[in-house]
Structures are given as C-alpha cells and as structure tokens.
Design a protein around this motif. Sequence first.
Motif, PDB file in Angstrom:
ATOM      1  N   ASP A 116      35.817  44.620  35.265  1.00 33.48           N
ATOM      2  CA  ASP A 116      36.730  43.601  35.704  1.00 33.48           C
ATOM      3  C   ASP A 116      36.817  43.683  37.158  1.00 33.48           C
ATOM      4  O   ASP A 116      35.773  43.784  37.712  1.00 33.48           O
ATOM      5  CB  ASP A 116      38.163  43.923  35.252  1.00 33.48           C
ATOM      6  CG  ASP A 116      38.804  45.111  35.253  1.00 33.48           C
ATOM      7  OD1 ASP A 116      38.068  45.815  36.397  1.00 33.48           O
ATOM      8  OD2 ASP A 116      39.687  45.857  34.720  1.00 33.48           O
ATOM      9  N   SER A 117      37.979  43.364  37.925  1.00 38.14           N
ATOM     10  CA  SER A 117      37.917  43.275  39.398  1.00 38.14           C
ATOM     11  C   SER A 117      37.625  44.781  39.987  1.00 38.14           C
ATOM     12  O   SER A 117      37.604  44.615  41.216  1.00 38.14           O
ATOM     13  CB  SER A 117      39.345  42.777  39.935  1.00 38.14           C
ATOM     14  OG  SER A 117      39.375  41.350  39.286  1.00 38.14           O
ATOM     15  N   VAL A 118      37.635  45.801  39.185  1.00 31.68           N
ATOM     16  CA  VAL A 118      37.433  47.053  39.853  1.00 31.68           C
ATOM     17  C   VAL A 118      36.194  47.124  40.602  1.00 31.68           C
ATOM     18  O   VAL A 118      35.983  47.938  41.781  1.00 31.68           O
ATOM     19  CB  VAL A 118      37.654  48.179  38.512  1.00 31.68           C
ATOM     20  CG1 VAL A 118      36.185  48.267  37.995  1.00 31.68           C
ATOM     21  CG2 VAL A 118      37.812  49.501  39.172  1.00 31.68           C
ATOM     22  N   ILE A 254      45.151  41.375  47.091  1.00 31.78           N
ATOM     23  CA  ILE A 254      46.130  41.820  46.360  1.00 31.78           C
ATOM     24  C   ILE A 254      45.437  41.905  44.674  1.00 31.78           C
ATOM     25  O   ILE A 254      44.924  40.963  44.423  1.00 31.78           O
ATOM     26  CB  ILE A 254      47.665  40.865  46.196  1.00 31.78           C
ATOM     27  CG1 ILE A 254      48.121  40.926  47.664  1.00 31.78           C
ATOM     28  CG2 ILE A 254      48.344  41.435  45.270  1.00 31.78           C
ATOM     29  CD1 ILE A 254      49.032  39.702  47.354  1.00 31.78           C
ATOM     30  N   TYR A 255      45.426  43.156  44.307  1.00 34.07           N
ATOM     31  CA  TYR A 255      45.161  43.563  43.018  1.00 34.07           C
ATOM     32  C   TYR A 255      46.245  44.097  42.067  1.00 34.07           C
ATOM     33  O   TYR A 255      47.072  44.646  42.365  1.00 34.07           O
ATOM     34  CB  TYR A 255      44.037  44.732  42.971  1.00 34.07           C
ATOM     35  CG  TYR A 255      42.709  44.122  43.469  1.00 34.07           C
ATOM     36  CD1 TYR A 255      41.914  43.725  43.038  1.00 34.07           C
ATOM     37  CD2 TYR A 255      42.914  44.175  45.057  1.00 34.07           C
ATOM     38  CE1 TYR A 255      40.592  43.314  43.416  1.00 34.07           C
ATOM     39  CE2 TYR A 255      41.659  43.917  45.837  1.00 34.07           C
ATOM     40  CZ  TYR A 255      40.484  43.327  45.003  1.00 34.07           C
ATOM     41  OH  TYR A 255      39.445  42.948  45.794  1.00 34.07           O
ATOM     42  N   PHE A 256      46.232  43.753  40.768  1.00 31.10           N
ATOM     43  CA  PHE A 256      47.165  44.088  39.784  1.00 31.10           C
ATOM     44  C   PHE A 256      46.589  45.379  39.113  1.00 31.10           C
ATOM     45  O   PHE A 256      45.314  45.183  38.754  1.00 31.10           O
ATOM     46  CB  PHE A 256      47.657  43.103  38.774  1.00 31.10           C
ATOM     47  CG  PHE A 256      48.197  41.658  39.228  1.00 31.10           C
ATOM     48  CD1 PHE A 256      49.214  41.994  39.959  1.00 31.10           C
ATOM     49  CD2 PHE A 256      47.601  40.793  39.321  1.00 31.10           C
ATOM     50  CE1 PHE A 256      50.043  40.892  40.388  1.00 31.10           C
ATOM     51  CE2 PHE A 256      48.270  39.654  39.656  1.00 31.10           C
ATOM     52  CZ  PHE A 256      49.608  39.723  40.166  1.00 31.10           C
ATOM     53  N   VAL A 257      47.125  46.556  38.965  1.00 32.60           N
ATOM     54  CA  VAL A 257      46.441  47.949  38.561  1.00 32.60           C
ATOM     55  C   VAL A 257      47.430  48.468  37.388  1.00 32.60           C
ATOM     56  O   VAL A 257      48.463  48.575  37.471  1.00 32.60           O
ATOM     57  CB  VAL A 257      46.226  48.672  39.497  1.00 32.60           C
ATOM     58  CG1 VAL A 257      45.603  50.038  38.912  1.00 32.60           C
ATOM     59  CG2 VAL A 257      45.194  48.198  40.622  1.00 32.60           C
ATOM     60  N   THR A 258      46.740  48.916  36.176  1.00 29.48           N
ATOM     61  CA  THR A 258      47.409  49.433  35.177  1.00 29.48           C
ATOM     62  C   THR A 258      46.693  50.324  34.731  1.00 29.48           C
ATOM     63  O   THR A 258      45.269  50.321  34.133  1.00 29.48           O
ATOM     64  CB  THR A 258      47.645  48.106  33.973  1.00 29.48           C
ATOM     65  OG1 THR A 258      48.413  47.327  34.463  1.00 29.48           O
ATOM     66  CG2 THR A 258      48.459  49.168  32.894  1.00 29.48           C
ATOM     67  N   ALA A 259      47.239  51.588  34.387  1.00 28.81           N
ATOM     68  CA  ALA A 259      46.382  52.709  33.788  1.00 28.81           C
ATOM     69  C   ALA A 259      47.281  53.209  32.424  1.00 28.81           C
ATOM     70  O   ALA A 259      48.335  53.539  32.614  1.00 28.81           O
ATOM     71  CB  ALA A 259      46.224  54.063  34.746  1.00 28.81           C
ATOM     72  N   VAL A 275      42.034  46.549  36.292  1.00 26.07           N
ATOM     73  CA  VAL A 275      42.123  46.107  37.717  1.00 26.07           C
ATOM     74  C   VAL A 275      41.925  44.334  37.893  1.00 26.07           C
ATOM     75  O   VAL A 275      40.716  44.181  37.302  1.00 26.07           O
ATOM     76  CB  VAL A 275      41.065  46.682  38.685  1.00 26.07           C
ATOM     77  CG1 VAL A 275      41.447  46.137  40.197  1.00 26.07           C
ATOM     78  CG2 VAL A 275      41.418  48.164  38.770  1.00 26.07           C
ATOM     79  N   THR A 276      42.969  43.668  38.181  1.00 22.67           N
ATOM     80  CA  THR A 276      42.773  42.407  38.210  1.00 22.67           C
ATOM     81  C   THR A 276      43.089  41.565  39.751  1.00 22.67           C
ATOM     82  O   THR A 276      44.161  42.165  39.917  1.00 22.67           O
ATOM     83  CB  THR A 276      43.620  41.597  37.110  1.00 22.67           C
ATOM     84  OG1 THR A 276      43.482  42.051  35.796  1.00 22.67           O
ATOM     85  CG2 THR A 276      43.508  40.210  37.146  1.00 22.67           C
ATOM     86  N   LYS A 277      42.320  40.954  40.103  1.00 20.96           N
ATOM     87  CA  LYS A 277      42.573  40.429  41.501  1.00 20.96           C
ATOM     88  C   LYS A 277      43.477  39.236  41.216  1.00 20.96           C
ATOM     89  O   LYS A 277      43.392  38.394  40.330  1.00 20.96           O
ATOM     90  CB  LYS A 277      41.378  40.150  42.360  1.00 20.96           C
ATOM     91  CG  LYS A 277      41.412  39.772  43.650  1.00 20.96           C
ATOM     92  CD  LYS A 277      40.182  39.401  44.411  1.00 20.96           C
ATOM     93  CE  LYS A 277      40.629  39.032  45.914  1.00 20.96           C
ATOM     94  NZ  LYS A 277      39.411  38.917  46.477  1.00 20.96           N
ATOM     95  N   ALA A 278      44.618  39.083  42.210  1.00 18.10           N
ATOM     96  CA  ALA A 278      45.502  38.068  41.945  1.00 18.10           C
ATOM     97  C   ALA A 278      45.059  36.765  42.319  1.00 18.10           C
ATOM     98  O   ALA A 278      44.001  36.728  43.554  1.00 18.10           O
ATOM     99  CB  ALA A 278      46.759  38.566  42.844  1.00 18.10           C
TER     100      ALA A 278
END
Length: 334
Positions: A116-118, A254-259, A275-278
């Motif tokens: 993903d955006s990572v 800006i990125y959304f991050v979830t672990a 990781v998803t880029k806004a």
Amino acid sequence: MKKTEGSGSTHWSKEKEIVKSNRSLKFLMMLVDKMPLPMLLLNTVPVAFFFYLFGPRRVRDVVLQYQTQLIEFSNRKVLKHPNVYRQILSFSECVVEKMAAWAGKLNLDSVTFHDDSVVELKRQLADCKGAVLIASHIGNMELLRCLASYNQTDVQREVPVAAIMETDITLQFNNTLRDLNPRSQLDIVSPVDIDIGTMAKLQDIIDEGGLVVVAADRTSASSPGRSLEHPFLGKQALFPYGSFLLASLLNAPIYFVTAVRQKTFMLWPKYNMFVTKAATSFDCSRKERMERIDSLCKEFIRELERYCERYPYQWYNFFDFWAHPEPDQGKIPS
C-alpha cells in the motif's frame, strides 16, 4: 462541519482510567521483564475473564453498544452476535504487548507491511522528508513509535517521531511506561500545550524527515465542543477538529496508519501495519481549508470503519462514542 449541541453526556476524558493501579502495572512491568511473552499473554485469558465478570459495568455496556452498532452497520457480515469478553481479552493483550514493545521484546520481524502507501512513505523517509500520520485507537497505535525508538523502521537512519497525546488521561499507564523505557515519554506533546512555538517545533521535526503522529478518534479533553460531526458505523458521532486542523497546518503529506494484531488472540504476536496516503491535500487557500479539513475527516472515518469491520475486537474506545457531551462555547475557526 457542525457545531454540536450536547446532551450533557459524560465525555470520555471524565471516565476513570481502566488500567489505573500503579502497583498492579509495576507488577505487570516486572512480569514483562522476567517472563516469556507467550506465557504472559496466556495469563491474560483468566485475567480478562475476571475483569469481564467483576470490572466496571460501564465497560461492558459500551463494548456491547459498539458491537451492536457494528453488527447493524454491517448487516451481521462482520459479527453474528456480540462477544464482549473477546474485546476485553484483546485489550488485555494490547496492554501487555505495548509494555513488551517498549521493553524491546517486539521488533520489526513482528510486523507485516502491505503493498500500500507504505512504499511511498518509506521512500519519503529515506529521502529525509517528513510526514503526518493520523492514527486511531484500533490496534496498537504506539507500535510504530516503539519501533522508531529502537531505530527499527526499515529506513536506514533514525527517524524522529513526535506524538500528540492526552497524557493526563492515562497517567498511571504512561508513568509505568516511562519507568520501563524513558524514551516512551520523549517527544510527547499534549494538545493543550500546542501554541505557535510548539507548531514551529513540530514543523522542524517534519523538515528533519521525522513523523508527527496524532490520533483522530477522540474529541479534545479540553475543548470537546470543537468537533466535526459525521456518521460513523451508521450513527452520528463527533471527531476532533483539532487533530485535522493540526494535520492541515503542517507542511507535509498525510497518511492514515493502523497496526493491528493479525488474530484476536495470539501467543506470538504478529501485526499487520496498513498505511494509506490521504487523498486530501492542503495546497489551497485559507478559505478552502475548512472544507478540506472536513474532507480529511470523512476519509479518516472510512478508514476507521474499514478496520473496525476487519478487526472488530481491536477497537479500544471504552466510552459511549456516540454521546454528544456539552460543548464549549468558543467559536470554531475556519
């Protein structure tokens, strides 16, 4: 954005800390240091069951409320029936794993990154360009910060990380983490302390190729009325205006991050990091900023709903998320 009129419901910051005994936390800290992690996680099963039976009723009530809302939103595709105990067990594991991470017992091998955006984020960090990460209380939101403190980010340099956190709300837990690893309290900024000078320091971190991390699924403890109202899991909820305003003011992608833990219960913890880029950017006039802040909030909500559906037991907001507390009377800037 809508400035809400509250019903007087208790705000999340007024609730008592779930993990609140310093003595029990210090005992847990000693166990993390001495015991193998799988054995310690196995012991969370009876501990979580005891808490489920004898812990505060409000915790069971709000977990049931969240799961019921999720079941209705997904038409029973995610959960067939509520299971409050599994969510309490998942939270118990997360507490242990946070301590284990700060003690250096979880490393980059425990994390699986995805296509993903990572890739873009790593390339950006490798080029010494910083970013803003928007996180939530689903999964282990501190995992990236833990890994960065041990220079384990899969980037060939040290990446400075600053976190915007309400430190007074989980005081006992934060104090215990500080005793375990003093770095856990470095570069933490309380939202109430943010001013022009603080913003300049945060921008310096970005300019040095670092990360600024802010959670966006709890309204401000000091200004609950400065909120954005949007549907979440099919019901109107409040989100913190300040988190999205901060992201808009820092000159960075800006990125959304979830672990999240790969399974609800694991003796050898393995995490998925997404990781998803806004899509929303702030290369706009001041006049357009408010509209884009609202758009960024909606993006975040879609991400949060997606991971609640995929990992329903790993969202750790133990309060009435859909309540509308009495807001402050200050004007929300645009």
